[in-house]
Structure formats: structure tokens, C-alpha cells
Design a protein around this motif. Structure first.
Motif, PDB file in Angstrom:
ATOM      1  N   ALA A   8      35.183  53.976  35.514  1.00  0.00           N
ATOM      2  CA  ALA A   8      36.443  54.582  35.918  1.00  0.00           C
ATOM      3  C   ALA A   8      37.466  54.282  34.825  1.00  0.00           C
ATOM      4  O   ALA A   8      38.484  53.633  35.044  1.00  0.00           O
ATOM      5  N   SER A   9      37.135  54.756  33.624  1.00  0.00           N
ATOM      6  CA  SER A   9      37.923  54.498  32.432  1.00  0.00           C
ATOM      7  C   SER A   9      37.675  55.622  31.438  1.00  0.00           C
ATOM      8  O   SER A   9      36.574  56.162  31.370  1.00  0.00           O
ATOM      9  N   ILE A  74      29.378  52.367  39.799  1.00  0.00           N
ATOM     10  CA  ILE A  74      30.673  52.647  39.180  1.00  0.00           C
ATOM     11  C   ILE A  74      31.382  51.336  38.877  1.00  0.00           C
ATOM     12  O   ILE A  74      31.340  50.406  39.682  1.00  0.00           O
ATOM     13  N   SER A  75      31.982  51.269  37.708  1.00  0.00           N
ATOM     14  CA  SER A  75      32.739  50.083  37.317  1.00  0.00           C
ATOM     15  C   SER A  75      34.167  50.500  36.991  1.00  0.00           C
ATOM     16  O   SER A  75      34.393  51.394  36.172  1.00  0.00           O
ATOM     17  N   TYR A  76      35.109  49.850  37.640  1.00  0.00           N
ATOM     18  CA  TYR A  76      36.520  50.227  37.571  1.00  0.00           C
ATOM     19  C   TYR A  76      37.294  49.440  36.529  1.00  0.00           C
ATOM     20  O   TYR A  76      37.272  48.206  36.526  1.00  0.00           O
ATOM     21  N   VAL A 107      26.349  53.180  47.011  1.00  0.00           N
ATOM     22  CA  VAL A 107      27.195  52.919  45.855  1.00  0.00           C
ATOM     23  C   VAL A 107      27.301  51.416  45.603  1.00  0.00           C
ATOM     24  O   VAL A 107      27.466  50.633  46.539  1.00  0.00           O
ATOM     25  N   VAL A 108      27.199  51.043  44.339  1.00  0.00           N
ATOM     26  CA  VAL A 108      27.516  49.685  43.894  1.00  0.00           C
ATOM     27  C   VAL A 108      28.823  49.803  43.127  1.00  0.00           C
ATOM     28  O   VAL A 108      28.937  50.613  42.206  1.00  0.00           O
ATOM     29  N   MET A 109      29.795  49.017  43.534  1.00  0.00           N
ATOM     30  CA  MET A 109      31.108  49.046  42.894  1.00  0.00           C
ATOM     31  C   MET A 109      31.333  47.754  42.120  1.00  0.00           C
ATOM     32  O   MET A 109      31.192  46.665  42.669  1.00  0.00           O
ATOM     33  N   LEU A 110      31.680  47.933  40.852  1.00  0.00           N
ATOM     34  CA  LEU A 110      31.895  46.818  39.944  1.00  0.00           C
ATOM     35  C   LEU A 110      33.266  46.960  39.295  1.00  0.00           C
ATOM     36  O   LEU A 110      33.883  48.022  39.349  1.00  0.00           O
ATOM     37  N   VAL A 122      41.825  46.208  41.621  1.00  0.00           N
ATOM     38  CA  VAL A 122      41.400  47.598  41.771  1.00  0.00           C
ATOM     39  C   VAL A 122      40.062  47.670  42.501  1.00  0.00           C
ATOM     40  O   VAL A 122      39.826  48.598  43.278  1.00  0.00           O
ATOM     41  N   LEU A 123      39.203  46.699  42.290  1.00  0.00           N
ATOM     42  CA  LEU A 123      37.917  46.688  42.986  1.00  0.00           C
ATOM     43  C   LEU A 123      38.125  46.560  44.496  1.00  0.00           C
ATOM     44  O   LEU A 123      37.463  47.247  45.280  1.00  0.00           O
TER      45      LEU A 123
END
Length: 173
Positions: A8-9, A74-76, A107-110, A122-123
Motif C-alpha cells: 500500500a505504497s 498486503i503490507s501498508y 488476507v494477511v495484513m502487514l 495504519v495496520l
């Protein structure tokens, strides 16, 4: 299994893209597709722009990519305690196609940052809102002090505790 990995960048040297790519690579027998958020650049979302443009083809394409995946990593990036503007814009446009942006996917959120906070703010926002957008969050992990915990030459985490946590999370996919 088809895994979609994205940061997410919009940074061309995104540490979050490196983390998401590494994490997706830990999923056994997965076909990984890495998206570049820069491929989905659109005008800043507003209701006026939506009336003028309808749903941009890039938003439809982003939504389709999510739909074609079995799982998402996804990595924020964190900008001033919140989402990066580039991601927020893509997400806003896509949510106007269907509020269930994640389409029920696992979903895996990082998140990571160079500093000790690891983009945890933000995570927390992302994981907290995920159910409203039809994400089945299997786990989340903040990686603090990226450059201390990630071997840039090998392209992998080098902190055993973080490696163990991440492997347990991606195993849920």
C-alpha cells in the motif's frame, strides 16, 4: 493457490513491497502475483470525478485482480499515521465499484517502517476496518525497524521471532 501480493505504497523502493513479496513467497505451492500500485494511478477520488468519469478502468482492473486471487498479502506504508495517499485513492475508487473490495478473500495484513513503530497505527486501522470490506483477515504483523530486521541482500527477514510469527500467519492462508 494464487496469492496476490501488494504494498500500500507508491514508492519505487518500497520496503512494504519487499515485505509483502517475501511473505507471499512463504505460502507453500503458491503462484504469486506482485502488483505495483503505480500501475493503478487515477485522479484523486471525489463524487464530482465519479460523476464525470464513472468507474475508471484501472479501478475495475484492481478489483478484478483481487477477484482472481485465492488469497492476498498486503503490507501498508504509514504516512503521518494513516494510509499512503496512493493506496487510499485506489481503494476509494475500487470501493465505489463494490464496497466488498476484498471479495471474501483470505488476507494477511502487514506493515513496516524504518522506525520502531513499524507502521502499527495504519495496520490497526486496516485490520479494524477490513471486515467492512469483506476481508477475512487471517493474521497481521507489524515489522518495526525494517532495516534492522530485514536482510536486503537476501530479501528476507532476519529476526527469528518475526520469521516465526510471519510463517504462522501465512500458514493460515
Amino acid at each position: 493457490m494464487k496469492v496476490l501480493a501488494l504494498a500500500a505504497s507508491s514508492s519505487s523502493t518500497s520496503i512494504n513491497k519487499q515485505l509483502a513479496t517475501y511473505a507471499a513467497g512463504l505460502v507453500a505451492n503458491a503462484e504469486v502475483e506482485v502488483l505495483d500500485l503505480n500501475d493503478f494511478e487515477m485522479p484523486i477520488f471525489s463524487e464530482d470525478k465519479e460523476k464525470e468519469l464513472g468507474h475508471p478502468e484501472l479501478a475495475k482492473c484492481f478489483f478484478q485482480k483481487i477477484g482472481e486471487a485465492d488469497a492476498i498479502v498486503i503490507s501498508y506504508a504509514e504516512h503521518n499515521g494513516s494510509y499512503a495517499a496512493a493506496f487510499k485513492n485506489v481503494f476509494d475508487w475500487t470501493s465505489r465499484i463494490d464496497m466488498k473490495v476484498y471479495q471474501g478473500k483470505s488476507v494477511v495484513m502487514l506493515a513496516t517502517s524504518p522506525g520502531p513503530g513499524g507502521a502499527a497505527t495504519v495496520l490497526a486501522a486496516a485490520t479494524g476496518s477490513a471486515p467492512y470490506f469483506a476481508a477475512e483477515v487471517k493474521g497481521s504483523l507489524s515489522v518495526p525497524s525494517f532495516y534492522d530486521n530485514f536482510d536486503m541482500e537476501k530479501g528476507e527477514l532476519c529476526n527469528e521471532n518475526l520469521i516465526s510469527q510471519l510463517k504462522a500467519i501465512v500458514a493460515e492462508l
